[in-house]
Motif scaffolding. Structure first.
Motif, PDB file in Angstrom:
ATOM      1  N   ARG A 156     -24.906  42.278  -1.794  1.00 41.02           N
ATOM      2  CA  ARG A 156     -23.434  42.224  -0.923  1.00 41.02           C
ATOM      3  C   ARG A 156     -22.793  43.460  -1.089  1.00 41.02           C
ATOM      4  NH1 ARG A 156     -22.643  38.627   3.155  1.00 41.02           N
ATOM      5  NH2 ARG A 156     -23.315  36.556   2.471  1.00 41.02           N
ATOM      6  N   ILE A 176     -29.884  36.033   4.039  1.00 38.08           N
ATOM      7  CA  ILE A 176     -28.169  36.095   3.694  1.00 38.08           C
ATOM      8  C   ILE A 176     -27.641  35.913   5.093  1.00 38.08           C
ATOM      9  CG2 ILE A 176     -26.324  37.782   3.130  1.00 38.08           C
ATOM     10  CD1 ILE A 176     -28.510  39.259   1.619  1.00 38.08           C
ATOM     11  N   PRO A 227     -31.216  39.990  -2.962  1.00 38.21           N
ATOM     12  CA  PRO A 227     -29.910  40.368  -2.088  1.00 38.21           C
ATOM     13  C   PRO A 227     -28.962  41.067  -2.504  1.00 38.21           C
ATOM     14  CG  PRO A 227     -29.752  38.256  -2.844  1.00 38.21           C
ATOM     15  CD  PRO A 227     -31.152  38.690  -3.577  1.00 38.21           C
ATOM     16  N   SER A 254     -28.411  35.558  10.436  1.00 41.13           N
ATOM     17  CA  SER A 254     -28.692  35.656   9.064  1.00 41.13           C
ATOM     18  C   SER A 254     -29.647  36.981   9.174  1.00 41.13           C
ATOM     19  CB  SER A 254     -29.512  34.559   8.686  1.00 41.13           C
ATOM     20  OG  SER A 254     -28.714  33.257   8.669  1.00 41.13           O
ATOM     21  N   ILE A 256     -26.292  32.524   0.756  1.00 45.88           N
ATOM     22  CA  ILE A 256     -27.242  33.139   0.159  1.00 45.88           C
ATOM     23  C   ILE A 256     -28.548  32.316  -0.306  1.00 45.88           C
ATOM     24  CG2 ILE A 256     -28.471  35.074  -1.262  1.00 45.88           C
ATOM     25  CD1 ILE A 256     -25.759  36.278  -1.349  1.00 45.88           C
TER      26      ILE A 256
END
Length: 124
Positions: free
Chosen positions: A116, A87, A114, A5, A94
């Protein structure tokens, strides 16, 4: 190998002295010796410190993970605040966690989140 992670958390206090007094003795924990180089000051707020690791085996049963979790969660009892993000490798993995004490400073809810994204060698 194994599941990894990306993990980051920020710990905030009202003053630099408060964060230093909180963090210094806790970094003496033998389970955190490897992590000392993963802490840094938040450049625009010396009363905050951030931990970041780009790929770590974040298993709740690991003693070093337990020590890091206690480090950021115990900040509430000391009058501080924290914002934690993990993450995982899976698309839907998440985890976010934030908490602050009544008198604590803002733990950077707006600046710390976070994302992506897709990276490709074919874009301009």
């Amino acid at each position: 190998m194994g599941y990894r992670s990306e993990v980051a958390f920020v710990i905030s206090f009202k003053t630099k002295e408060e964060v230093d007094n909180y963090i210094a003795p806790r970094l003496l924990d033998e389970n955190l010796s490897w992590a000392r180089n993963n802490f840094s000051r938040v450049h625009y707020d010396p009363a905050s410190i951030m931990f970041y690791h780009p790929e770590i085996k974040w298993y709740d049963s690991y003693p070093d993970v337990q020590a890091l979790t206690n480090l950021y969660q115990d900040v509430i009892d000391a009058g501080g605040a924290y914002n934690f993000i993990r993450i995982g490798e899976d698309d839907d993995d998440i985890q976010t966690e934030s908490e602050s004490s009544e008198d604590s400073p803002d733990p950077y809810y707006d600046d710390f989140y976070p994302i992506r994204s897709i990276q490709t060698p074919y874009s301009d």
